[in-house]
Design a protein around this motif. Structure first.
Motif: not given
Length: 66
Positions: A59, A52, A61-64
């Protein structure tokens, strides 16, 4: 400020050792402005620097969700 590629090289020790660990020449590494897409996972494995951080364009980062 240190970029992710510089951090990866530093984590391994030297550019020579870094290149050997990922199977490329030191000359190839010296030409990189950022880690090539095909080398990201090898660099992550060799250095511990997150994919990331190395290539957020590939890649993200996924949002939480809160």
């Amino acid at each position: 400020m240190e970029n992710a590629l510089e951090a990866a090289i530093k984590a391994v020790g030297t550019a020579q050792k870094f290149a050997e660990k990922i199977g490329v020449t030191p000359q190839a590494v010296s030409q990189w402005r950022r880690v090539p897409a095909l080398r990201v996972l090898a660099v992550e494995k060799a250095s511990g620097v997150s994919r990331h951080d190395l290539r957020p364009d590939i890649y993200p980062r996924e949002e939480v969700a809160a």
